[in-house]
Design a protein around this motif. Structure first.
Motif, short mmCIF file in Angstrom:
data_model
loop_
_atom_site.label_atom_id
_atom_site.label_comp_id
_atom_site.label_asym_id
_atom_site.label_seq_id
_atom_site.Cartn_x
_atom_site.Cartn_y
_atom_site.Cartn_z
N ASP A 29 0.83 -1.21 0.00
CA ASP A 29 0.00 0.00 0.00
C ASP A 29 0.87 1.26 0.00
O ASP A 29 0.53 2.26 -0.64
CB ASP A 29 -0.94 0.02 1.22
N GLU A 30 1.99 1.20 0.72
CA GLU A 30 2.89 2.35 0.74
C GLU A 30 3.58 2.52 -0.62
O GLU A 30 3.79 3.64 -1.08
CB GLU A 30 3.94 2.22 1.84
N ILE A 31 3.94 1.41 -1.25
CA ILE A 31 4.54 1.49 -2.59
C ILE A 31 3.58 2.20 -3.54
O ILE A 31 3.96 3.12 -4.28
CB ILE A 31 4.87 0.08 -3.12
N TYR A 32 2.32 1.80 -3.50
CA TYR A 32 1.30 2.42 -4.35
C TYR A 32 1.17 3.91 -4.04
O TYR A 32 1.14 4.75 -4.94
CB TYR A 32 -0.04 1.70 -4.14
N GLU A 33 1.13 4.22 -2.75
CA GLU A 33 0.98 5.62 -2.31
C GLU A 33 2.14 6.48 -2.81
O GLU A 33 1.94 7.60 -3.29
CB GLU A 33 0.93 5.64 -0.78
N VAL A 34 3.36 5.97 -2.72
CA VAL A 34 4.54 6.73 -3.14
C VAL A 34 4.50 6.99 -4.65
O VAL A 34 4.80 8.10 -5.10
CB VAL A 34 5.83 5.99 -2.74
N ILE A 35 4.13 5.99 -5.42
CA ILE A 35 4.09 6.17 -6.88
C ILE A 35 3.06 7.22 -7.26
O ILE A 35 3.33 8.11 -8.07
CB ILE A 35 3.78 4.83 -7.57
N VAL A 36 1.88 7.14 -6.68
CA VAL A 36 0.83 8.12 -6.97
C VAL A 36 1.28 9.52 -6.55
O VAL A 36 1.07 10.50 -7.27
CB VAL A 36 -0.49 7.72 -6.27
N GLN A 37 1.92 9.61 -5.38
CA GLN A 37 2.40 10.91 -4.89
C GLN A 37 3.45 11.49 -5.84
O GLN A 37 3.37 12.67 -6.23
CB GLN A 37 3.02 10.72 -3.50
N VAL A 38 4.44 10.69 -6.20
CA VAL A 38 5.52 11.17 -7.07
C VAL A 38 4.98 11.59 -8.41
O VAL A 38 5.36 12.65 -8.96
CB VAL A 38 6.60 10.07 -7.21
N TRP A 39 4.08 10.80 -8.99
CA TRP A 39 3.49 11.12 -10.29
C TRP A 39 2.76 12.46 -10.24
O TRP A 39 2.92 13.31 -11.11
CB TRP A 39 2.55 10.00 -10.72
N ARG A 40 1.98 12.67 -9.18
CA ARG A 40 1.24 13.92 -9.03
C ARG A 40 2.20 15.10 -8.89
O ARG A 40 2.02 16.15 -9.51
CB ARG A 40 0.33 13.84 -7.81
N LEU A 72 12.86 9.29 -8.95
CA LEU A 72 12.16 9.91 -7.82
C LEU A 72 11.60 8.89 -6.83
O LEU A 72 11.54 9.17 -5.61
CB LEU A 72 11.03 10.81 -8.33
N ILE A 73 11.19 7.73 -7.29
CA ILE A 73 10.67 6.72 -6.36
C ILE A 73 11.76 6.28 -5.38
O ILE A 73 11.53 6.30 -4.15
CB ILE A 73 10.07 5.52 -7.13
N PRO A 74 12.96 5.91 -5.83
CA PRO A 74 14.03 5.59 -4.87
C PRO A 74 14.40 6.77 -3.97
O PRO A 74 14.69 6.58 -2.78
CB PRO A 74 15.20 5.18 -5.76
N LEU A 75 14.39 7.99 -4.51
CA LEU A 75 14.69 9.15 -3.69
C LEU A 75 13.68 9.31 -2.55
O LEU A 75 14.04 9.62 -1.41
CB LEU A 75 14.69 10.42 -4.55
N GLU A 76 12.41 9.09 -2.86
CA GLU A 76 11.37 9.22 -1.84
C GLU A 76 11.56 8.19 -0.74
O GLU A 76 11.49 8.51 0.46
CB GLU A 76 9.99 9.08 -2.47
N PHE A 77 11.83 6.94 -1.11
CA PHE A 77 12.02 5.91 -0.10
C PHE A 77 13.30 6.13 0.70
O PHE A 77 13.34 5.86 1.91
CB PHE A 77 12.01 4.51 -0.72
N ILE A 84 18.29 2.70 5.35
CA ILE A 84 17.62 1.42 5.10
C ILE A 84 17.40 1.21 3.60
O ILE A 84 17.71 0.15 3.05
CB ILE A 84 16.27 1.34 5.86
N TRP A 85 16.88 2.24 2.95
CA TRP A 85 16.69 2.21 1.49
C TRP A 85 17.51 3.34 0.87
O TRP A 85 17.63 4.41 1.44
CB TRP A 85 15.22 2.42 1.13
N ARG A 86 18.03 3.09 -0.33
CA ARG A 86 18.71 4.14 -1.09
C ARG A 86 18.66 3.82 -2.58
O ARG A 86 18.32 2.71 -2.99
CB ARG A 86 20.16 4.31 -0.62
N ARG A 87 19.01 4.81 -3.38
CA ARG A 87 19.09 4.65 -4.83
C ARG A 87 20.31 3.80 -5.18
O ARG A 87 21.25 3.68 -4.42
CB ARG A 87 19.25 6.00 -5.51
N GLU A 88 20.27 3.23 -6.39
CA GLU A 88 21.44 2.49 -6.88
C GLU A 88 22.63 3.44 -7.01
O GLU A 88 22.47 4.63 -7.30
CB GLU A 88 21.15 1.86 -8.24
N GLU A 89 23.83 2.92 -6.81
CA GLU A 89 25.05 3.72 -6.93
C GLU A 89 26.02 3.16 -7.96
O GLU A 89 27.03 3.80 -8.27
CB GLU A 89 25.74 3.83 -5.57
#
Length: 201
Positions: A29-40, A72-77, A84-89
């Motif tokens: 549910d949080e994954i879905y929420e983040v995608i919708v938020q970032v897209w908006r 943006l999705i990895p940046l948000e997480f 705990i989470w980060r973008r690929e390097e």
């Protein structure tokens, strides 16, 4: 990486996928929420001192919109869960890296196709001896299908996200194009249907 679907018939793939999603440290549910938020927020953001807006002044090609999601999705997480989470390097890592256990890292795929999932041809190619090691093509995948910009649409309308799916794809699930010059890999319908589940569940 050994496939969690090893020895499991296609008829039981969906239940196995639900089990794998249930084991994942991110709530679907949080994954879905983040995608919708970032897209908006992509469409709400101002660019340059003149305040240019995507969807009003700029109408990027699907590859650019996919790039925004991909970054943006990895940046948000990473901001929600620092350390705990980060973008690929580097080229060895998935797009969204889970630092406590790389098993749960996520590869992100985006497409302006209504519901299909694509990778480049390398996804369907076995690594040859001596070739540089790249990221593992098996594991958790987040797939986002979105609409292209339509010049006939009103400026107040933005493209929609058609489909968000989460699940597990194995390296052997990718099928390369038959043509020697084909640059695309795709998934067969059973994989699309039972190993990638629509969010929200």
């Amino acid at each position: 990486m050994e496939s969690p679907y090893e020895g499991i018939p296609v008829s039981d793939w969906e239940s196995k996928t639900r089990e794998l999603i249930g084991q994942h440290p991110l709530d679907p549910d949080e994954i879905y929420e983040v995608i919708v938020q970032v897209w908006r927020e992509i469409f709400e953001s101002n660019l340059t001192s003149r305040g240019y807006r995507i969807g009003v002044d700029l109408f990027p090609r699907p590859q650019i919109m996919g790039f925004f999601l991909h970054e943006l999705i990895p940046l948000e997480f990473s901001n929600r869960y620092p350390g705990i989470w980060r973008r690929e390097e580097n080229d060895f890592e998935k797009d969204l890296v889970y630092l406590p256990n790389n098993y749960f890292s996520i590869e992100i795929k985006t497409s302006s196709s209504k519901r299909s999932t694509y990778g480049n041809r390398s996804y369907a190619q076995k690594r040859t001896a001596g070739a540089k090691q790249k990221k593992d093509k098996s594991g958790y995948y987040l797939v986002i299908n979105f609409q292209k910009f339509d010049k006939e649409r009103s400026e107040t309308q933005i493209p929609d996200i058609n489909l968000i799916r989460f699940g597990w794809i194995d390296f052997l699930d990718w099928q390369g194009q038959a043509s020697a010059t084909g640059q695309q890999a795709r998934l067969n319908p059973n994989v699309e249907k039972y190993k990638l589940l629509k969010l929200p569940l």
